[in-house]
Structure formats: C-alpha cells, structure tokens
Design a protein around this motif. Structure first.
Motif, PDB file in Angstrom:
ATOM      1  N   MET A 115      39.470  24.913  48.642  1.00  6.14           N
ATOM      2  CA  MET A 115      39.447  22.732  48.389  1.00  6.14           C
ATOM      3  C   MET A 115      39.735  23.238  46.726  1.00  6.14           C
ATOM      4  SD  MET A 115      35.505  21.454  49.341  1.00  6.14           S
ATOM      5  CE  MET A 115      34.801  22.042  47.780  1.00  6.14           C
ATOM      6  N   LYS A 116      40.627  21.487  46.841  1.00  4.70           N
ATOM      7  CA  LYS A 116      41.541  21.707  45.545  1.00  4.70           C
ATOM      8  C   LYS A 116      40.824  20.339  44.731  1.00  4.70           C
ATOM      9  CE  LYS A 116      44.898  24.076  46.226  1.00  4.70           C
ATOM     10  NZ  LYS A 116      46.380  24.221  46.121  1.00  4.70           N
ATOM     11  N   ASP A 117      40.379  20.512  43.295  1.00  9.11           N
ATOM     12  CA  ASP A 117      39.775  19.515  42.950  1.00  9.11           C
ATOM     13  C   ASP A 117      40.961  19.707  41.368  1.00  9.11           C
ATOM     14  OD1 ASP A 117      38.920  17.208  41.971  1.00  9.11           O
ATOM     15  OD2 ASP A 117      37.497  18.183  41.952  1.00  9.11           O
ATOM     16  N   ILE A 118      40.960  18.764  40.320  1.00 11.04           N
ATOM     17  CA  ILE A 118      41.095  18.255  39.382  1.00 11.04           C
ATOM     18  C   ILE A 118      40.678  19.620  38.414  1.00 11.04           C
ATOM     19  CG2 ILE A 118      41.742  16.457  37.563  1.00 11.04           C
ATOM     20  CD1 ILE A 118      42.209  14.645  39.248  1.00 11.04           C
ATOM     21  N   LEU A 119      40.987  20.354  37.303  1.00  8.49           N
ATOM     22  CA  LEU A 119      40.532  21.263  36.919  1.00  8.49           C
ATOM     23  C   LEU A 119      40.306  21.189  35.159  1.00  8.49           C
ATOM     24  CD1 LEU A 119      41.998  24.434  38.159  1.00  8.49           C
ATOM     25  CD2 LEU A 119      39.760  23.360  39.770  1.00  8.49           C
ATOM     26  N   PHE A 120      39.189  21.123  34.823  1.00  3.30           N
ATOM     27  CA  PHE A 120      38.756  21.551  33.159  1.00  3.30           C
ATOM     28  C   PHE A 120      38.483  22.913  32.406  1.00  3.30           C
ATOM     29  CE2 PHE A 120      34.347  18.589  34.676  1.00  3.30           C
ATOM     30  CZ  PHE A 120      34.959  17.752  34.470  1.00  3.30           C
ATOM     31  N   SER A 127      38.564  24.509  43.479  1.00  3.02           N
ATOM     32  CA  SER A 127      37.535  24.320  42.795  1.00  3.02           C
ATOM     33  C   SER A 127      36.602  24.984  42.615  1.00  3.02           C
ATOM     34  CB  SER A 127      37.600  22.883  42.056  1.00  3.02           C
ATOM     35  OG  SER A 127      37.267  22.121  43.644  1.00  3.02           O
ATOM     36  N   GLN A 184      33.974  25.461  39.786  1.00  8.10           N
ATOM     37  CA  GLN A 184      33.315  24.472  38.728  1.00  8.10           C
ATOM     38  C   GLN A 184      32.746  23.424  39.224  1.00  8.10           C
ATOM     39  OE1 GLN A 184      37.005  22.375  37.306  1.00  8.10           O
ATOM     40  NE2 GLN A 184      36.753  20.760  38.342  1.00  8.10           N
ATOM     41  N   HIS A 185      32.728  23.506  40.966  1.00  5.09           N
ATOM     42  CA  HIS A 185      31.403  22.377  40.933  1.00  5.09           C
ATOM     43  C   HIS A 185      30.013  23.306  41.124  1.00  5.09           C
ATOM     44  CE1 HIS A 185      34.713  19.970  42.618  1.00  5.09           C
ATOM     45  NE2 HIS A 185      35.203  20.318  44.339  1.00  5.09           N
ATOM     46  N   MET A 209      29.366  22.419  37.533  1.00  8.92           N
ATOM     47  CA  MET A 209      28.807  21.535  36.697  1.00  8.92           C
ATOM     48  C   MET A 209      28.080  20.920  37.612  1.00  8.92           C
ATOM     49  SD  MET A 209      31.413  19.610  35.135  1.00  8.92           S
ATOM     50  CE  MET A 209      31.801  20.988  34.919  1.00  8.92           C
ATOM     51  N   LEU A 210      27.311  21.804  38.875  1.00  6.00           N
ATOM     52  CA  LEU A 210      26.032  21.934  39.522  1.00  6.00           C
ATOM     53  C   LEU A 210      25.279  22.437  38.822  1.00  6.00           C
ATOM     54  CD1 LEU A 210      26.697  22.073  43.640  1.00  6.00           C
ATOM     55  CD2 LEU A 210      25.828  20.189  42.014  1.00  6.00           C
ATOM     56  N   ILE A 242      21.545  14.598  42.345  1.00  3.89           N
ATOM     57  CA  ILE A 242      22.471  16.473  41.985  1.00  3.89           C
ATOM     58  C   ILE A 242      22.049  16.366  40.327  1.00  3.89           C
ATOM     59  CG2 ILE A 242      23.757  16.045  44.317  1.00  3.89           C
ATOM     60  CD1 ILE A 242      26.132  16.219  41.468  1.00  3.89           C
ATOM     61  N   GLY A 255      23.102  21.252  50.069  1.00  2.00           N
ATOM     62  CA  GLY A 255      22.848  19.801  49.589  1.00  2.00           C
ATOM     63  C   GLY A 255      24.840  19.516  49.361  1.00  2.00           C
ATOM     64  N   ASP A 256      25.690  20.146  48.609  1.00  2.00           N
ATOM     65  CA  ASP A 256      26.853  20.433  48.358  1.00  2.00           C
ATOM     66  C   ASP A 256      27.811  20.655  49.288  1.00  2.00           C
ATOM     67  OD1 ASP A 256      28.315  18.130  46.227  1.00  2.00           O
ATOM     68  OD2 ASP A 256      29.213  20.484  45.996  1.00  2.00           O
ATOM     69  N   TYR A 269      31.927  27.432  49.732  1.00  2.00           N
ATOM     70  CA  TYR A 269      32.072  25.654  50.427  1.00  2.00           C
ATOM     71  C   TYR A 269      32.505  26.601  51.795  1.00  2.00           C
ATOM     72  CZ  TYR A 269      31.807  22.869  47.205  1.00  2.00           C
ATOM     73  OH  TYR A 269      30.632  22.349  45.818  1.00  2.00           O
TER      74      TYR A 269
END
Lengths: 281, 97
Positions: B1-6, B24, B27-28, B31-32, B46, B72-73, B94
């Motif tokens: 699963m990919k996302d823009i990274l920090f 990511s 990272q998720h 963030m949570l 959330i 939940g995510d 995930y």
C-alpha cells in the motif's frame, strides 16, 4: 446544481486511479495523504460550485426583474396560472410551499395560449385540455384568469383581451376517389377495421395542428393522400365559422379565431362523395 | 500500500524536486498514534493521541484504543504491547498490503 463533496471526491479518486503517474498511490488508510488532498480539493470545489449556484440564482432573479416582457412572457405566464390560488401580495407568482408537483399541475388549467399583438393592446387566446381534446375555459375560470392577467400585465397594455372560445367549426365537401379493393362505396374499410378512415384522418390532422396554427387545405390533402385506399382526395369546398358568424368559404388557408378548429357534427359538416378509381400508376 | 511519504520532521519528503511516494503502513500507524481526534477533518473520530496517555496509570486503555483505531483503519492487528522499557511494540498490517 452543485455536486456533493463525496461525489466530487469520488470523481477525483477515479481520475487518480486511471492516471499513469498517480495510480501508484494505493493507500486506503483514513490518514493517507493523497486521499486527504482529494478531500481538501473536493471541499474547495464544492464551495466554488455552491457559490456559482448562488451567483446563478442571483443573476437569474436580476434578469427576471429586468427583462422586458415579450409575447412569450405572456404565454408562459398564462400557463403558470393556478386556478383557485391567490398570488403572493404585489407579486406575479404563487406561494406553492407545501404543495406537491402534482397538486400544482392540477391547478394549472391553461394548456395552450397564443398571444397576438393588436393595434392597441394584446389579445390572448387560451384553451384547456379535457380528457382527449382542447376545450374552452368555463366562464368562472375565464374570469379568474382574466383577473390574474390584469394583475400581472405590464402597465400600459390596454386593453388586454382574454378569450377562450369554443373551437371554430369547419365544413368540408370532399370528393374521394377510392381504391375499391380497400374501401367500399361509403368509405369504410373492407376488412372492417375502420368504418370512416377519412374522417379519422381529418380529425387527427386537426388535433395535431399547433395551437393558433394556420389550417392549410393542401396540407390536409397531403394527409388524406396517406390514408390507405384513398387514391385522389379532392376538396370541393371548405368553409369555416366562429362564434355566431355564418359559415364562409375559404380557398387556401384559414386562421382559426379560437386558436383551433374542429368538425363538430360530421353528419352535417362533412360531405364526402366516394368515387371508385383504380390505382393510378 | 503506497502513499506520499513524510520525512522525519513530519513534513513532505521531497527528493529530486518531486514528492516521494512509497510503502506507507508505518506512516499511517504513526499518524494515528500522534494525532488526536478532530485533527483529520474528513474523519474527525480517528486519532489515538498517544501523548494524552503519558500520565495514565493504566496502559490497557491506550492498547485498547490503539487496537480499535487500527482495526477501524483497515489493519489486522497481530500483537500490540508495551515492554518493560516502556517501548510500544506493534505488529499490524493492512489487509490488502
């Protein structure tokens, strides 16, 4: 109409998924940055779309207030007339809150309206629909409608004549050269499906004429030509009458005074002489 | 699963003049953990706000909240605990990663 935020966001996500450069972004997390951005953009787009809606409503109301009233405006207003309802104070529309679309449509009795400019003032011809055909407004309905038009009309339009008459009467004398293989000597179809195909055709033609349209004899001939079994339709004489005026003959065309015309009693008003004629090649 | 990274300052990671995208999951999770409820306007419920549990005697509350939020995510939480040194160990992925 502005779309909802969800609709806009789904649209953006759909486009991201199909884009070659962005389709790598697959995260479904609620904290995914790319998804948050779609949400942020969707909210801004939603705000802009709503602003445009408001803007449009504002401009439309400005135009409504400013636009000079042409004949079409009178015709449209006539069709907006709601029988049995009071206008909003000092305005030219009704307060329809709490009414369903059906209830409103039931109150709108004017189905057809033609507005004719005269040397002085305007003349409006209106008709309503009963079950199958056009019909004049009753006296009470016409009174209410007249009052409505008087209240909303432009200043200076004087007189504004409102009329709703019974159909003009049409009297026709025809010679129909018929194909004896299809019709009999009284014009009935030999196969028994229709006893008066010519009368049916004339009635349909008159019904399909536009309101306040011109009745043209040669167009009627064209229509009769299409009736199965009719070889040559020939109009010997055509006469029309409105209100109490006696029948007068006309040659080419006729503009009905009431806006529409009918053959009221086919027995008296339609004389057809049927003559056998083999098909002409 | 990919996302823009920090990057590690939790700012957008930019390399060669472009955003960096990549796996990511961690990272998720971060963030949570660090955000509290209401930080994400799209989903106001959330966020665990782990710092809010610093003075808490009962670490069970934090672990329960964490488990709930991760599931939940869309994560499958295999194990989550706090060891003697006070480190939070999470094993969660995930479902579709």
């Amino acid at each position: 109409m502005a779309r909802t935020i969800t609709e806009i966001q789904e649209d953006i996500i759909g486009r991201v998924n199909t884009s070659a450069t962005l389709s790598g972004l697959t995260s479904t997390s609620k904290t995914a940055i790319w998804r948050m951005w779609t949400y942020v953009v969707a909210v801004t787009v939603w705000a802009v779309e709503n602003l445009f809606d408001q803007h449009k409503a504002e401009v439309t109301s400005l135009i409504d207030e400013r636009s000079p009233h042409h004949l079409r405006w009178y015709a449209n207003k006539a069709k907006d007339f709601q029988y049995g309802a009071e206008l909003v104070q000092d305005e030219d529309y009704y307060d329809n809150t709490g009414l369903t679309e059906e209830q409103i449509n039931e109150r709108k009795i004017v189905a057809f309206c033609a507005v004719v400019e005269q040397t002085r003032g305007l003349k409006m011809k209106v008709a309503k629909m009963n079950a199958v055909d056009l019909a004049p407004l009753t006296a009470t309905e016409l009174d209410a409608f007249g009052e409505y038009m008087q209240r909303i009309k432009d200043a200076g339009v004087n007189p504004l004549i409102v009329e709703s008459r019974d159909a003009d009467s049409l009297k026709l004398t025809l010679k129909i050269y018929y194909n004896p293989l299809v019709l009999d000597k009284d014009g009935a179809r030999l196969d028994g499906t229709d006893s008066e195909p010519v009368l049916t055709c004339i009635k349909t033609y008159l019904r399909n004429l536009p309101f306040n349209g011109v009745f043209v004899l040669s167009y009627l001939v064209d229509a009769l030509q299409k009736v199965d079994g009719v070889v040559i339709p020939h109009i010997v004489q055509a006469q029309a009458s409105y209100s109490d005026v006696p029948f007068t003959a006309f040659d080419v065309k006729y503009s009905p005074d009431a806006g529409y015309l009918r053959i009221k009693t086919p027995k008296d008003d339609l004389h057809i002489e049927y003559l056998p004629q083999s098909v002409i090649i | 699963m990919k996302d823009i990274l920090f990057n590690k300052d939790i700012d957008l990671d930019i390399a060669n003049g472009d955003l960096v995208a990549g796996f990511s999951t961690l990272q998720h999770q971060e963030m949570l953990l660090i955000n509290n409820k209401g930080s994400f306007k799209e989903f106001p419920t959330i966020g665990i706000d782990a710092f809010g549990y610093l003075q808490d005697n009962n670490i069970g509350d934090l672990l329960r909240e964490l488990q709930m939020q991760f599931v939940g995510d869309g994560m499958q939480v295999k194990s989550v605990d706090i060891n003697d040194k006070g480190e939070l160990n999470i094993d969660a992925v995930y479902g579709n990663s």
